[in-house]
Scaffold this motif. Structure first.
Motif, PDB file in Angstrom:
ATOM      1  N   LEU A 142      33.575  50.442  47.843  1.00 25.31           N
ATOM      2  CA  LEU A 142      33.917  51.045  46.556  1.00 25.31           C
ATOM      3  C   LEU A 142      35.430  51.150  46.387  1.00 25.31           C
ATOM      4  O   LEU A 142      35.963  50.905  45.300  1.00 25.31           O
ATOM      5  CB  LEU A 142      33.280  52.432  46.439  1.00 25.31           C
ATOM      6  N   PHE A 143      36.113  51.513  47.472  1.00 28.24           N
ATOM      7  CA  PHE A 143      37.567  51.622  47.381  1.00 28.24           C
ATOM      8  C   PHE A 143      38.195  50.248  47.152  1.00 28.24           C
ATOM      9  O   PHE A 143      39.165  50.114  46.398  1.00 28.24           O
ATOM     10  CB  PHE A 143      38.143  52.257  48.644  1.00 28.24           C
ATOM     11  N   ALA A 144      37.644  49.211  47.793  1.00 27.54           N
ATOM     12  CA  ALA A 144      38.144  47.854  47.566  1.00 27.54           C
ATOM     13  C   ALA A 144      37.926  47.440  46.115  1.00 27.54           C
ATOM     14  O   ALA A 144      38.809  46.833  45.494  1.00 27.54           O
ATOM     15  CB  ALA A 144      37.446  46.872  48.504  1.00 27.54           C
ATOM     16  N   ALA A 145      36.756  47.774  45.569  1.00 30.24           N
ATOM     17  CA  ALA A 145      36.484  47.453  44.164  1.00 30.24           C
ATOM     18  C   ALA A 145      37.476  48.169  43.250  1.00 30.24           C
ATOM     19  O   ALA A 145      37.966  47.597  42.269  1.00 30.24           O
ATOM     20  CB  ALA A 145      35.057  47.859  43.805  1.00 30.24           C
ATOM     21  N   PHE A 146      37.786  49.430  43.594  1.00 30.24           N
ATOM     22  CA  PHE A 146      38.776  50.191  42.831  1.00 30.24           C
ATOM     23  C   PHE A 146      40.151  49.537  42.924  1.00 30.24           C
ATOM     24  O   PHE A 146      40.889  49.446  41.932  1.00 30.24           O
ATOM     25  CB  PHE A 146      38.838  51.626  43.357  1.00 30.24           C
ATOM     26  N   TYR A 147      40.502  49.040  44.106  1.00 24.99           N
ATOM     27  CA  TYR A 147      41.788  48.365  44.320  1.00 24.99           C
ATOM     28  C   TYR A 147      41.870  47.102  43.457  1.00 24.99           C
ATOM     29  O   TYR A 147      42.890  46.830  42.816  1.00 24.99           O
ATOM     30  CB  TYR A 147      41.947  48.013  45.794  1.00 24.99           C
ATOM     31  N   TYR A 148      40.786  46.310  43.467  1.00 23.26           N
ATOM     32  CA  TYR A 148      40.732  45.127  42.605  1.00 23.26           C
ATOM     33  C   TYR A 148      40.936  45.522  41.137  1.00 23.26           C
ATOM     34  O   TYR A 148      41.678  44.864  40.399  1.00 23.26           O
ATOM     35  CB  TYR A 148      39.373  44.427  42.742  1.00 23.26           C
ATOM     36  N   LEU A 149      40.257  46.580  40.730  1.00 19.27           N
ATOM     37  CA  LEU A 149      40.322  47.019  39.334  1.00 19.27           C
ATOM     38  C   LEU A 149      41.737  47.432  38.965  1.00 19.27           C
ATOM     39  O   LEU A 149      42.226  47.105  37.868  1.00 19.27           O
ATOM     40  CB  LEU A 149      39.355  48.181  39.119  1.00 19.27           C
ATOM     41  N   MET A 150      42.433  48.134  39.860  1.00 18.60           N
ATOM     42  CA  MET A 150      43.795  48.560  39.577  1.00 18.60           C
ATOM     43  C   MET A 150      44.728  47.352  39.454  1.00 18.60           C
ATOM     44  O   MET A 150      45.570  47.290  38.551  1.00 18.60           O
ATOM     45  CB  MET A 150      44.299  49.491  40.686  1.00 18.60           C
ATOM     46  N   VAL A 151      44.588  46.389  40.364  1.00 16.29           N
ATOM     47  CA  VAL A 151      45.459  45.205  40.336  1.00 16.29           C
ATOM     48  C   VAL A 151      45.238  44.409  39.061  1.00 16.29           C
ATOM     49  O   VAL A 151      46.199  44.017  38.375  1.00 16.29           O
ATOM     50  CB  VAL A 151      45.209  44.326  41.577  1.00 16.29           C
ATOM     51  N   THR A 152      43.972  44.151  38.725  1.00 19.37           N
ATOM     52  CA  THR A 152      43.692  43.355  37.524  1.00 19.37           C
ATOM     53  C   THR A 152      44.073  44.104  36.247  1.00 19.37           C
ATOM     54  O   THR A 152      44.506  43.490  35.271  1.00 19.37           O
ATOM     55  CB  THR A 152      42.205  42.966  37.464  1.00 19.37           C
ATOM     56  N   THR A 153      43.956  45.440  36.258  1.00 21.76           N
ATOM     57  CA  THR A 153      44.352  46.223  35.084  1.00 21.76           C
ATOM     58  C   THR A 153      45.854  46.156  34.867  1.00 21.76           C
ATOM     59  O   THR A 153      46.329  45.986  33.736  1.00 21.76           O
ATOM     60  CB  THR A 153      43.912  47.688  35.250  1.00 21.76           C
ATOM     61  N   ILE A 154      46.618  46.284  35.943  1.00 25.09           N
ATOM     62  CA  ILE A 154      48.084  46.200  35.838  1.00 25.09           C
ATOM     63  C   ILE A 154      48.504  44.815  35.348  1.00 25.09           C
ATOM     64  O   ILE A 154      49.370  44.676  34.474  1.00 25.09           O
ATOM     65  CB  ILE A 154      48.736  46.523  37.191  1.00 25.09           C
ATOM     66  N   LEU A 155      47.887  43.767  35.899  1.00 22.36           N
ATOM     67  CA  LEU A 155      48.211  42.406  35.473  1.00 22.36           C
ATOM     68  C   LEU A 155      47.834  42.179  34.014  1.00 22.36           C
ATOM     69  O   LEU A 155      48.575  41.535  33.262  1.00 22.36           O
ATOM     70  CB  LEU A 155      47.501  41.394  36.370  1.00 22.36           C
ATOM     71  N   SER A 156      46.688  42.704  33.603  1.00 21.88           N
ATOM     72  CA  SER A 156      46.256  42.554  32.211  1.00 21.88           C
ATOM     73  C   SER A 156      47.238  43.233  31.267  1.00 21.88           C
ATOM     74  O   SER A 156      47.574  42.694  30.203  1.00 21.88           O
ATOM     75  CB  SER A 156      44.858  43.143  32.023  1.00 21.88           C
TER      76      SER A 156
END
Length: 228
Positions: free
Chosen positions: A198-212
């Motif tokens: 879950l934490f890895a999924a959250f990390y992915y979400l944060m990275v892709t959100t910042i890039l978006s």
């Protein structure tokens, strides 16, 4: 949900996200170069080249990426590739190189269609005007058409970057220690299956959100620049 493992295993996630971003940047860079080359080859009147690049696009767009990764790892042997210590883990290039190569080939197939659409979006009058000024076809494509096409396709390339960040998790199948594989390692070490993932999924979400968000800023500035 218990996340008490984070202070001890935080390095695994940070290492994994750095490797993920590095892989994605390399893939988009090489994939873009390959995509431009393929798109230009499809515009030639040489039927053999057109058939070859069309076959390449057909194969890589029509087969699962995980299958491509496994085949590439089985075929490519980098026995002398270095293993570099990086933080708490090692960066094994014997696994990393096949992963980057096959992801770049896959990305190039998709980017070639993006580039082709970007070139076709440039008004044909631009090319005709270049010819009327005595500019050679190669230089007209390089200095007139491609810069305008690149402006059109930049948002799509940004989205491809985000897609590759997520798809790079498939490299865990060949042992590349990216973010998802790092999370699985933490899950194995802590006997806690759900929380690290879950934490890895959250990390992915944060990275892709910042890039978006960054991409939206770039698109807005490009749109404003086009209005002047």
């Amino acid at each position: 949900m218990n996340f008490s493992f984070l202070p001890t295993y935080w390095g695994y996630f940070n290492y994994g996200v750095l490797v993920t971003i590095m892989i994605s940047a390399c893939v988009v860079f090489f994939g873009t170069i390959l995509g431009i080359f393929v798109a230009l080859m499809k515009r030639t009147n040489i039927k053999v080249l057109d058939w070859l690049v069309s076959f390449y696009v057909w194969v890589f767009r029509g087969t699962p990426m995980v299958v491509q990764i496994m085949i590439a790892f089985a075929w490519m042997h980098f026995n002398n590739a270095p293993i570099i210590g990086f933080g708490v883990l090692d960066l094994d290039f014997s696994r990393l190189l096949p992963g980057i190569i096959i992801l770049s080939l896959n990305s190039g197939a998709y980017i070639s269609e993006i580039v082709r659409a970007g070139i076709e979006a440039v008004p044909k009058g631009q090319l005709e005007a270049a010819y009327s000024l005595g500019i050679r076809p190669v230089n007209a494509m390089r200095y007139v058409i491609l810069p305008q096409a690149f402006k059109n396709i930049l948002p799509a390339l940004g989205n491809e970057f985000i897609t590759i960040i997520k798809d790079s998790s498939l490299l865990q199948t060949i042992g590349v220690m990216e973010l998802w594989n790092g999370a699985q390692s933490v899950a194995t070490a802590t006997y806690s299956t759900v929380a690290p993932l879950l934490f890895a999924a959250f990390y992915y979400l944060m990275v892709t959100t910042i890039l978006s968000a960054g991409l939206k800023v770039v698109e807005k500035r490009m749109a404003q620049g086009g209005n002047h």
